[in-house]
Enzyme design. Structure first.
Site, PDB file in Angstrom:
ATOM      1  N   GLY A  97       0.536  -1.369  -0.331  1.00 34.80           N
ATOM      2  CA  GLY A  97       0.451  -0.349   0.274  1.00 34.80           C
ATOM      3  C   GLY A  97       0.140   0.556   0.127  1.00 34.80           C
ATOM      4  N   MET A 143       5.414   3.003   1.492  1.00 39.21           N
ATOM      5  CA  MET A 143       6.421   2.381   2.116  1.00 39.21           C
ATOM      6  C   MET A 143       6.846   3.983   2.651  1.00 39.21           C
ATOM      7  SD  MET A 143       8.325   0.694   2.945  1.00 39.21           S
ATOM      8  CE  MET A 143       9.866   1.321   4.717  1.00 39.21           C
ATOM      9  N   GLU A 144       7.304   4.088   4.129  1.00 40.68           N
ATOM     10  CA  GLU A 144       7.211   5.201   4.399  1.00 40.68           C
ATOM     11  C   GLU A 144       9.149   5.433   4.346  1.00 40.68           C
ATOM     12  OE1 GLU A 144       6.824   2.757   6.253  1.00 40.68           O
ATOM     13  OE2 GLU A 144       8.362   1.921   8.234  1.00 40.68           O
ATOM     14  N   ASN A 145       9.655   5.336   3.430  1.00 40.47           N
ATOM     15  CA  ASN A 145      11.139   6.380   2.585  1.00 40.47           C
ATOM     16  C   ASN A 145      11.150   7.554   3.698  1.00 40.47           C
ATOM     17  OD1 ASN A 145      11.400   4.116   1.227  1.00 40.47           O
ATOM     18  ND2 ASN A 145      10.091   5.134   0.177  1.00 40.47           N
ATOM     19  N   HIS A 157      -0.900   7.207   8.397  1.00 36.75           N
ATOM     20  CA  HIS A 157       0.080   5.697   9.350  1.00 36.75           C
ATOM     21  C   HIS A 157       1.206   6.094   8.542  1.00 36.75           C
ATOM     22  CE1 HIS A 157       0.238   1.000   9.342  1.00 36.75           C
ATOM     23  NE2 HIS A 157       1.543   1.667   8.466  1.00 36.75           N
ATOM     24  N   GLU A 158       1.965   6.555   7.153  1.00 33.76           N
ATOM     25  CA  GLU A 158       3.081   6.483   6.807  1.00 33.76           C
ATOM     26  C   GLU A 158       3.759   8.267   7.911  1.00 33.76           C
ATOM     27  OE1 GLU A 158       4.361   3.979   5.713  1.00 33.76           O
ATOM     28  OE2 GLU A 158       2.322   2.917   4.466  1.00 33.76           O
ATOM     29  N   HIS A 208       4.935   7.347  10.819  1.00 34.41           N
ATOM     30  CA  HIS A 208       6.579   6.547  10.997  1.00 34.41           C
ATOM     31  C   HIS A 208       7.554   7.404  10.905  1.00 34.41           C
ATOM     32  CE1 HIS A 208       5.752   2.204  10.456  1.00 34.41           C
ATOM     33  NE2 HIS A 208       4.814   2.223   9.112  1.00 34.41           N
ATOM     34  N   GLU A 233       4.852  -0.434  13.026  1.00 34.34           N
ATOM     35  CA  GLU A 233       3.237  -1.130  12.420  1.00 34.34           C
ATOM     36  C   GLU A 233       1.622  -0.752  13.745  1.00 34.34           C
ATOM     37  OE1 GLU A 233       3.813  -0.531   9.274  1.00 34.34           O
ATOM     38  OE2 GLU A 233       6.037  -1.437   8.853  1.00 34.34           O
TER      39      GLU A 233
HETATM   40  N1  BES Z   1       6.499  -0.468   6.086  1.00 36.42           N
HETATM   41  C1  BES Z   1       5.012  -0.732   6.142  1.00 36.42           C
HETATM   42  C2  BES Z   1       5.371  -1.364   4.820  1.00 36.42           C
HETATM   43  C3  BES Z   1       6.160  -2.871   4.854  1.00 36.42           C
HETATM   44  C4  BES Z   1       5.696  -3.521   6.401  1.00 36.42           C
HETATM   45  C5  BES Z   1       6.700  -3.185   3.904  1.00 36.42           C
HETATM   46  C6  BES Z   1       6.707  -4.629   6.336  1.00 36.42           C
HETATM   47  C7  BES Z   1       7.925  -4.579   4.687  1.00 36.42           C
HETATM   48  C8  BES Z   1       8.013  -4.650   5.819  1.00 36.42           C
HETATM   49  C9  BES Z   1       3.715   0.755   5.890  1.00 36.42           C
HETATM   50  O1  BES Z   1       4.191   1.211   6.796  1.00 36.42           O
HETATM   51  C10 BES Z   1       2.788  -0.488   5.924  1.00 36.42           C
HETATM   52  O2  BES Z   1       2.122  -0.941   6.387  1.00 36.42           O
HETATM   53  N2  BES Z   1       1.907   0.197   4.572  1.00 36.42           N
HETATM   54  C11 BES Z   1       0.886  -0.762   4.694  1.00 36.42           C
HETATM   55  C12 BES Z   1      -0.072   0.132   4.216  1.00 36.42           C
HETATM   56  C13 BES Z   1      -1.097   0.391   5.953  1.00 36.42           C
HETATM   57  C14 BES Z   1      -1.588   2.411   5.274  1.00 36.42           C
HETATM   58  C15 BES Z   1      -1.728   0.129   5.929  1.00 36.42           C
HETATM   59  C16 BES Z   1       0.961  -1.570   3.146  1.00 36.42           C
HETATM   60  O3  BES Z   1       1.493  -1.507   2.515  1.00 36.42           O
HETATM   61  O4  BES Z   1      -0.001  -2.124   3.391  1.00 36.42           O
HETATM   62 ZN    ZN Z   2       3.219   0.468   8.314  1.00 38.27          ZN
END
Ligand code: BES
Ligand code: ZN
Length: 914
Positions: free
Chosen positions: A328, A330-332, A364-365, A368, A387
């Site tokens: 969805g 990624m918080e770079n 969410h991001e 982070h 998370e």
């Molecule tokens: N950092 C995560 C994505 C992630 C987690 C990548 C673990 C690899 C390993 C990101 O912040 C995240 O949680 N993305 C979610 C979207 C969120 C708003 C629900 C996603 O991609 O589903």
């Molecule tokens: Zn996340």
């Protein structure tokens, strides 16, 4: 559609975050206790063999800690025509213990050469000494052998030249394409590193603990722009017309947060109250969809800077919509990347739930940027700190920015309720300030949340609560602190180290309440032989709350034992536990408990708070699946819903009733399906008939409209079908120019997709549409067709990856498998095309997990279970094993049992009720 699937994935995610610790696919194996060098001298055969046949000097997956990176100078030159990149880097490292080799991560990179300079060499500009490079791909590591031992406490500079192809998938430094309004296909290059893919883009110490500063330079053509974590300081023109952008050096950060993009995107910008420049980037034709994200991110950045009492430490924050993105978002740090549907808002095509989704993902991001980026978990086993907190902060921030929305519960929410909002916030601030630019683990958080701080914090100039400063040196304070700290740590250990969720069983006997805790087991009833073993040694410290008919007060108690007794001060007609559903536990009322609550809801439901009503519906249906409550009781409980004015509670009830309907429909149990359809349409007629086909009202009004009309049309409610058909025809006649209200767009398209002409027209529009929100709705509508050949055509397009992008394939298969006419098709496809699917996605990736569970876990017959078992066995024999296989098989077995047990009850209840 991908939105809802992302939601689904994340819900699966949340179950983990909220209940247990996630371990990524990396394990820590440490077979040796003495130092590797000693080991190597003692027994060289214990070490792996590098690709060139020599001995690789390191045998562990985790890198040695004798060398730590301090600073990376990166120069990257991607070529968007030949789809590869050449790059070079200089890593300044600190040697902590003398060593003969440097081990770092590298995956699928061709190392051209490596050299080493001491500090002195750097000072006197002496050329680097060439190093031997060994490679051990099984651990994604390379070792640089130095001719002379590196000396402890000295700094060295390691230079590496390397090159690679831009990756095919969605990880590392990969290519992504998009189509312009004029029909041209353009390519961009983008990174996505979490958890362990930075090593696909540059050799690095790819573990979260190795924080360093990064100075990034990117070469590009003048038709492109380059973005990275930090703002650009200058651009240099090179011979041949190439441009080289230099970015400011980053703050200290982990490798998985590094990011860069070369693209031709355009942006909108604004400035947050603190002066941070916020920009939203998207492909040029989608520029008009970026404005809402800017408004939301500015609001949320202000909110977080204030809430955490810590400035966002970078001068800018970019949010970029990437056309091909696996998850969805990624918080770079400073360069957050999003799937287009998680960032872009098209006022003409995005519904209210799309808008909420975008807001949630941004919230969410951005959370982070503090939780995760500023303070990072030491190792991936504590990823839930990242998370879990980002998810929790979504709720907190959205409750402020969208006050009319109130969200659900999680462990952290329960902890906040237990500690009080203020203490919890202070604890968070303490934690973030204390561990800024560093790493932390579980215990550090509980420590910070234990209300007070240790003397050492104040002594080291760290943050400390104002009220505790005065007393912090007394013995009494220290003892009180230690006790609280231990209590909180113990309590939280019961929530983070045990799998699952507790069930609190309440029995009222006169004025006494007998409480008992168990592990909640969905699909396993007390009579089952495995029940006892599954319960063994599970015990939580549960901060329970309850209210009664005789007082409005919220009563609190910590249930630490298996059983406990509470005394009520007055006689009472009913007791309701888990006030406002703030706790993360399920409650079962023995004896007359449920009957009393059902009577209460039917007589005057407003005596309970809306979130309590929602919680009761949730718990009742969960208890049915655990065999603790009969289905007719749960259904009786929903009968008050006709008078329910709280939309979240009504939606919760509708959600469970729709699930029931879909389950019996899938199994083709026609008498029950027909009776349930009839009941739903009759019973909810007042709410269906009062819905209008416009985008008006509060957020919840609009959510209800979407849900109710979608359900009504799904159940073939004639007036609903008629209105949707009318709107669809008008839309087709206008050549797609008519603006249909966004909240009913999905249902209108779904009804339209039931004719061949409508389906074909939708597919044409899918190809042309520039709105991800609209494309999702069209794809969902197309997937509800009853024609096998049309569904098969969609799968073919998804596999081809042109009209339907590969990023949407998992969501597509999931949607087709939800369609009763498509379930067998999707399942057969997965079985027959497994190797093709594995060429597109890695075995353990989100899409593969979603495809496997999405096409199997709804099955509910013994034959289907056997088929799935056989398939999983054959995959295991080929070496394709997934941890979710077992969970899926258990889910199917539970579905079978559920139906066996509850179908007769449902049939009878419908006969009596309708
Ligand atoms: N950092 C995560 C994505 C992630 C987690 C990548 C673990 C690899 C390993 C990101 O912040 C995240 O949680 N993305 C979610 C979207 C969120 C708003 C629900 C996603 O991609 O589903
Ligand atoms: Zn996340």
């Amino acid at each position: 559609m991908a939105n809802s699937c992302r939601k689904l994935i994340f819900n699966i995610y949340l179950v983990f975050y909220c209940s247990a610790v996630i371990m990524p696919h990396i394990c820590i194996c440490s077979q040796f206790t003495s130092s590797p060098i000693d080991q190597f001298n003692k027994d060289p055969r214990a070490f792996p063999i590098a690709t060139n046949g020599e001995i690789f000097p390191w045998h562990e997956l985790r890198l040695p800690t004798v060398i730590i990176p301090l600073h990376y100078d990166l120069l990257i030159h991607p070529n968007l025509t030949s789809l590869d990149f050449v790059a070079s880097e200089k890593i300044e490292v600190l040697v902590r213990d003398a060593t003969q080799f440097i081990v770092l991560h590298s995956k699928d990179l061709e190392i051209l050469n490596a050299s080493l300079q001491s500090e002195e060499d750097v000072r006197y500009r002496k050329p680097g000494e060439s190093l031997t490079v060994l490679s051990y791909p099984a651990h994604q590591q390379i070792a640089l052998l130095v001719p002379e031992k590196l000396r402890a406490d000295l700094r060295y500079s390691v230079a590496i030249d390397f090159q690679a192809k831009l990756a095919d998938g969605f990880e590392g430094f990969y290519k992504s394409t998009y189509r312009t309004l004029g029909g041209e296909t353009r390519t961009i290059a983008v990174t996505d590193f979490e958890p362990t893919e930075a090593r696909m883009a540059f050799p690095c110490f790819d573990e979260p603990l190795f924080k360093a500063n990064f100075s990034i330079k990117i070469r590009r053509e003048s038709r492109h722009i380059a973005l990275s974590n930090m703002p650009k300081v200058k651009t240099i023109e090179l011979e041949g017309g190439l441009l080289e952008d230099h970015f400011e050096t980053t703050v200290k950060m982990s490798t998985y947060l590094v990011a860069y993009i070369v693209c031709d995107f355009t942006s909108v910008s604004g400035t947050a109250s603190s002066g941070v420049k916020v920009s939203i980037y998207a492909s040029p034709d989608k520029w008009s969809q970026t404005h809402y994200a800017l408004e939301a991110s500015l609001k949320l950045l202000d909110y977080y800077e204030n809430y955490f009492d810590i400035h966002y430490p970078l001068p800018k924050l970019d949010l970029v919509a990437i056309p091909d993105f696996a998850s969805g978002a990624m918080e770079n740090w400073g360069l957050v990347t999003y799937r287009e549907t998680s960032l872009l808002f098209d006022p003409k095509k995005s519904s209210i739930s799309d808008k909420l989704w975008v807001t949630k993902v941004i919230a969410h991001e951005l959370a982070h940027q503090w939780f995760g980026n500023l303070v990072t978990m030491e190792w991936w086993n504590d990823i839930w700190l990242n998370e879990g907190f980002a998810t929790y902060m979504e709720l907190i921030s959205l409750n402020i920015t969208y006050p009319e929305l109130q969200f659900g519960a999680c462990i952290l929410n329960m902890l906040k309720d237990f500690l009080s909002e203020d203490t919890f916030r202070k604890g968070i601030i303490h934690y973030l300030k204390k561990f800024s630019y560093r790493n932390a683990k579980n215990d550090d958080l509980w420590h910070s949340l234990s209300n007070n701080c240790l003397e050492s914090d104040s002594a080291s100039g760290g943050f400390c609560y104002s009220d505790s400063k005065k007393t912090s040196n007394t013995l009494a304070f220290q003892l009180a602190f230690l006790r609280k700290n231990v209590e909180l740590k113990e309590m939280m250990a019961t929530w983070t180290l045990q799998k699952g969720i507790p069930l609190v069983v309440v029995k009222r006997e006169g004025r006494s309440l007998r409480l008992q805790q168990e592990r909640f087991l969905s699909g396993v009833s007390k009579e089952d032989p495995e029940w006892g073993t599954l319960q063994e040694r599970y015990l939580w410290h549960i901060p329970v709350t309850y209210s009664t008919s005789s007082s409005h007060a919220i009563h609190r108690h910590i249930l630490k034992l298996k059983t406990d007794t509470l005394d009520l001060s007055e006689k009472t007609d009913w007791v309701k536990f888990n006030v406002d559903s703030n706790g993360y536990y399920i409650v079962h009322y023995e004896g007359q408990g449920w009957d009393e609550l059902i009577t209460l809801l039917n007589q005057n439901h407003t005596l309970l708070r809306p979130k309590d009503r929602l919680g009761l519906i949730h718990d009742a249906f969960q208890l049915v699946s655990a065999g603790r409550l009969t289905l007719d009781k749960a259904l009786d409980l929903t009968r008050y819903l006709q008078r329910e004015t709280s939309i979240p509670a009504l939606l919760k009830g509708l959600e469970y009733l729709e699930l029931l309907y879909r389950m019996v429909e899938r199994r083709n149990i026609s008498d029950v399906t027909e009776n349930l359809k009839h009941y739903l349409l009759q019973y909810f007629k007042p709410v269906i008939d009062t819905q209008s086909w416009v985008d008006k009202g509060s957020v919840w009004d609009r959510m209800l409209r979407s849900t109710v009309l979608k359900l009504a049309c799904y159940l073939n409610h004639a007036p609903c079908i008629q209105k949707a058909t009318e709107l669809f025809s008008q839309w087709m006649e206008s050549s797609g120019k008519l603006n249909i209200p966004t909240d009913v767009l999905k249902v209108v398209y779904s009804v339209g997709a039931q004719t061949t002409a409508g389906w074909n027209y939708l597919l044409e529009q899918y190809e042309l549409s520039l709105s991800g929100a609209e494309k999702n709705k069209i794809l969902y509508a197309l997937s509800t067709s009853k024609h096998q050949e049309k569904l098969m055509k969609l799968i073919e397009l998804g596999m081809e990856g042109k009209v339907i992008k590969t990023q949407d394939l998992a969501a597509l298969l999931f949607a087709i498998a939800r369609n009763p006419e498509g379930q067998q098709l999707a399942w057969n496809f997965v079985k027959e095309n497994w190797t093709h699917l594995l060429k597109k996605f890695d075995l353990g990736s989100f899409p593969i997990r979603m495809i496997v569970s999405g096409t199997t876990s709804h099955f509910s017959s013994k034959d289907e279970l056997q088929e799935v078992e056989l398939f999983f066995e054959s995959l295991k024999a080929q070496g394709s094993h997934l941890d979710i296989f077992q969970i899926i098989l258990e889910t199917i077995s539970k579905n079978i049992k559920w139906l066996e047990k509850n179908l007769p009850t449902l049939r009878k209840w419908l006969l009596i009720t309708t």
